[in-house]
Design a protein around this motif. Structure first.
Motif, PDB file in Angstrom:
ATOM      1  N   LEU A  96       0.783  -1.286   0.021  1.00  0.00           N
ATOM      2  CA  LEU A  96      -0.124  -0.087   0.165  1.00  0.00           C
ATOM      3  C   LEU A  96       0.903   1.152   0.008  1.00  0.00           C
ATOM      4  CD1 LEU A  96      -2.748  -1.050   2.766  1.00  0.00           C
ATOM      5  CD2 LEU A  96      -2.995  -1.147   0.050  1.00  0.00           C
ATOM      6  N   ALA A  97       2.290   1.195  -0.122  1.00  0.00           N
ATOM      7  CA  ALA A  97       3.136   2.330  -0.233  1.00  0.00           C
ATOM      8  C   ALA A  97       2.703   3.202  -1.601  1.00  0.00           C
ATOM      9  CB  ALA A  97       4.470   1.843  -0.040  1.00  0.00           C
ATOM     10  N   ASP A 157       5.922  -0.410  -6.585  1.00  0.00           N
ATOM     11  CA  ASP A 157       5.743  -0.760  -7.754  1.00  0.00           C
ATOM     12  C   ASP A 157       4.855  -2.001  -7.843  1.00  0.00           C
ATOM     13  OD1 ASP A 157       5.699  -1.562 -10.541  1.00  0.00           O
ATOM     14  OD2 ASP A 157       7.886  -1.773 -10.816  1.00  0.00           O
ATOM     15  N   VAL A 158       3.566  -1.833  -8.069  1.00  0.00           N
ATOM     16  CA  VAL A 158       2.415  -3.042  -8.191  1.00  0.00           C
ATOM     17  C   VAL A 158       2.869  -4.025  -9.112  1.00  0.00           C
ATOM     18  CG1 VAL A 158       0.551  -1.295  -7.762  1.00  0.00           C
ATOM     19  CG2 VAL A 158       1.056  -1.671  -9.976  1.00  0.00           C
ATOM     20  N   TRP A 207       1.070  -6.391  -6.293  1.00  0.00           N
ATOM     21  CA  TRP A 207      -0.398  -6.866  -6.729  1.00  0.00           C
ATOM     22  C   TRP A 207      -0.372  -7.695  -7.849  1.00  0.00           C
ATOM     23  CZ3 TRP A 207      -4.233  -6.532  -3.363  1.00  0.00           C
ATOM     24  CH2 TRP A 207      -4.462  -5.852  -2.467  1.00  0.00           C
ATOM     25  N   LYS A 208       0.224  -7.417  -8.837  1.00  0.00           N
ATOM     26  CA  LYS A 208       0.323  -7.916 -10.053  1.00  0.00           C
ATOM     27  C   LYS A 208       0.453  -9.632 -10.069  1.00  0.00           C
ATOM     28  CE  LYS A 208       2.101  -7.580 -14.947  1.00  0.00           C
ATOM     29  NZ  LYS A 208       2.858  -9.167 -14.717  1.00  0.00           N
ATOM     30  N   PRO A 209       1.715 -10.047  -9.378  1.00  0.00           N
ATOM     31  CA  PRO A 209       2.011 -11.419  -9.592  1.00  0.00           C
ATOM     32  C   PRO A 209       0.744 -12.078  -8.624  1.00  0.00           C
ATOM     33  CG  PRO A 209       3.871 -10.236  -9.219  1.00  0.00           C
ATOM     34  CD  PRO A 209       2.909  -9.373  -9.057  1.00  0.00           C
ATOM     35  N   PRO A 265       0.116 -12.121 -17.805  1.00  0.00           N
ATOM     36  CA  PRO A 265      -0.554 -11.083 -18.629  1.00  0.00           C
ATOM     37  C   PRO A 265       0.330 -10.034 -19.166  1.00  0.00           C
ATOM     38  CG  PRO A 265      -1.885 -11.609 -16.756  1.00  0.00           C
ATOM     39  CD  PRO A 265      -0.683 -12.529 -16.593  1.00  0.00           C
ATOM     40  N   GLY A 266       0.147  -9.310 -20.173  1.00  0.00           N
ATOM     41  CA  GLY A 266       0.782  -8.297 -20.673  1.00  0.00           C
ATOM     42  C   GLY A 266       0.893  -7.054 -20.063  1.00  0.00           C
ATOM     43  N   PRO A 267       1.750  -6.180 -20.360  1.00  0.00           N
ATOM     44  CA  PRO A 267       2.081  -4.911 -19.850  1.00  0.00           C
ATOM     45  C   PRO A 267       1.162  -3.857 -19.632  1.00  0.00           C
ATOM     46  CG  PRO A 267       3.337  -4.929 -21.937  1.00  0.00           C
ATOM     47  CD  PRO A 267       2.477  -6.298 -21.896  1.00  0.00           C
ATOM     48  N   GLY A 268       0.965  -3.329 -18.710  1.00  0.00           N
ATOM     49  CA  GLY A 268      -0.006  -2.277 -18.520  1.00  0.00           C
ATOM     50  C   GLY A 268       0.403  -0.868 -17.853  1.00  0.00           C
ATOM     51  N   GLY A 269      -0.528   0.035 -18.060  1.00  0.00           N
ATOM     52  CA  GLY A 269      -0.204   1.249 -17.748  1.00  0.00           C
ATOM     53  C   GLY A 269      -0.705   1.559 -16.340  1.00  0.00           C
ATOM     54  N   GLN A 270      -0.197   2.408 -15.458  1.00  0.00           N
ATOM     55  CA  GLN A 270      -0.931   2.813 -14.451  1.00  0.00           C
ATOM     56  C   GLN A 270      -0.711   1.657 -13.367  1.00  0.00           C
ATOM     57  OE1 GLN A 270      -4.990   3.856 -14.752  1.00  0.00           O
ATOM     58  NE2 GLN A 270      -4.691   5.979 -15.863  1.00  0.00           N
ATOM     59  N   GLY A 271       0.413   1.123 -13.721  1.00  0.00           N
ATOM     60  CA  GLY A 271       0.614  -0.140 -12.651  1.00  0.00           C
ATOM     61  C   GLY A 271      -0.366  -1.199 -12.944  1.00  0.00           C
ATOM     62  N   VAL A 272      -0.961  -1.071 -14.139  1.00  0.00           N
ATOM     63  CA  VAL A 272      -1.888  -2.027 -14.224  1.00  0.00           C
ATOM     64  C   VAL A 272      -1.489  -3.566 -14.758  1.00  0.00           C
ATOM     65  CG1 VAL A 272      -3.637  -2.926 -15.844  1.00  0.00           C
ATOM     66  CG2 VAL A 272      -3.441  -0.366 -15.007  1.00  0.00           C
ATOM     67  N   PRO A 273      -2.089  -4.809 -14.367  1.00  0.00           N
ATOM     68  CA  PRO A 273      -1.577  -6.148 -14.638  1.00  0.00           C
ATOM     69  C   PRO A 273      -1.634  -6.242 -16.105  1.00  0.00           C
ATOM     70  CG  PRO A 273      -3.700  -6.080 -13.468  1.00  0.00           C
ATOM     71  CD  PRO A 273      -3.243  -4.620 -13.357  1.00  0.00           C
ATOM     72  N   ARG A 274      -0.568  -7.118 -16.589  1.00  0.00           N
ATOM     73  CA  ARG A 274      -0.655  -7.423 -18.179  1.00  0.00           C
ATOM     74  C   ARG A 274      -1.924  -8.271 -18.251  1.00  0.00           C
ATOM     75  NH1 ARG A 274       5.040  -9.222 -20.229  1.00  0.00           N
ATOM     76  NH2 ARG A 274       5.109 -10.310 -18.244  1.00  0.00           N
TER      77      ARG A 274
END
Length: 345
Positions: A18-19, A23-24, A28-30, A336-345
């Motif tokens: 939550l910092a 880097d999400v 969070w992403k994994p 999943p693929g690369p995403g902006g705003q720290g979004v999962p791929r």
């Protein structure tokens, strides 16, 4: 999945989850990717299957990491217009793991004009729409219109395919089919285009030892409506099988044409290992359904001519089914693929 289970602690959310400047993509992403693959494996395996049990336990572990959903509510408070919390939460929600407070808070934000005009990559827009649907939130835009803005939706010249386009097209398919659950979600024009060009793209990625993207393309093959391409599957799984090491891990890339070293650490292979498991269960499910349908059709046709059920399944099909069944039960996984705003791929 044995490799994934052995490395479950590396999916854990740390103190920096939550910092403000965390880097999400490494927190969070994994965890979200683990949850989605486990949801998919549970859907496509029976309750008595050891894979089903492993996926159930890992999904429960991932849910505990979120504080049974409480951390999503805190994320929503800290970043009210970020979409990645909903995209990750939606995987849990689709499995019946829900947090009422988070859904109510996000539904309020989703009604704002700010949410509806958030600027993001077109494939991410489809991700948000599918996440809204899975979480019981009214869709803020039209799916078909969003599809038309994606690379795949435009049916581009096939020779314009490259790595970035490959990752976006795979996720467009995942969002349209709810991660392989509903193949009819792909419009016929797009499905026909993929049936025609997917074998060439997959062959190219395998030749370049792009194992992670190859797994995602195999998952696309397992999400398409219509009969599976048995030759493509047999050849692709044979090549991919040689990339997996004895621990069950599959690296994202091999030596390839550039001679880059193979990364066998967690970051370098967790996603491709997850994606292998994801693609494998979809492949086995499609082959099983196709074999059953073919056997029934042949039995009905040959009822008056003495044809046997055994004759309806050629040796080649039996071999690829056996290979894919083994692949689904070997230690394999997803990414999943690369995403902006720290979004999962």
């Amino acid at each position: 999945m044995a490799w994934v289970s052995a490395h479950r602690e590396e999916f854990a959310l740390g103190d920096d989850a939550l910092a403000e400047h965390a880097d999400v993509n490494f927190t969070w992403k994994p965890l979200g990717e683990l949850a989605q693959v486990c949801v998919s494996i549970r859907r496509h395996t029976g309750s008595a299957d050891p894979l089903h049990e492993a996926a159930r336990d890992l999904l429960a572990y991932a849910w505990r990491q979120t504080g049974q959903g409480a951390l999503f509510l805190e994320l929503q408070r800290l970043e009210p217009f970020a979409t990645y919390p909903l995209e990750i939460y939606a995987a849990f929600a689709s499995a019946g793991l829900r947090h009422t407070g988070y859904e109510e808070a996000t539904a309020t934000v989703a009604r704002t004009r700010g949410w509806q005009v958030t600027e993001q990559e077109p494939n991410r827009r489809l991700s948000v729409l599918n996440s809204e649907r899975r979480s019981g939130i009214p869709l803020h835009a039209d799916v078909e219109r969003a599809l038309g803005r994606t690379w795949l939706g435009g049916l581009p010249e096939p020779w314009t395919f490259e790595r970035a386009a490959g990752y976006t097209l795979t996720h467009v398919v995942f969002h349209l089919t709810d991660w392989g659950l509903t193949p009819p979600g792909i419009p016929p024009r797009v499905a026909n285009y993929l049936h025609h060009w997917l074998p060439s793209w997959l062959d190219t990625c395998l030749e370049d030892e792009q194992w992670d993207l190859s797994c995602e393309l195999l998952a696309v093959a397992g999400s398409l409506p219509g009969p599976p391409d048995l030759t493509m599957l047999r050849e692709a799984w044979a090549k991919l099988g040689r990339a997996q090491d004895v621990s069950g891990a599959v690296p994202e890339v091999g030596s390839g044409r550039e001679g880059q070293p193979v990364a066998h650490d967690f970051v370098g292979c967790y996603h491709s290992t997850l994606m292998t498991a994801f693609a494998a269960v979809l492949t086995v499910d499609r082959l099983r359904a196709h074999t059953t349908a073919t056997t029934a059709s042949t039995a009905a046709t040959g009822a008056g001519s003495g044809a046997s059920d055994h004759e309806s399944v050629p040796a080649g099909r039996a071999r690829v089914f056996e290979h894919a069944s083994h692949a689904a039960r070997a230690p394999r996984a997803a990414h999943p693929g690369p995403g902006g705003q720290g979004v999962p791929r």
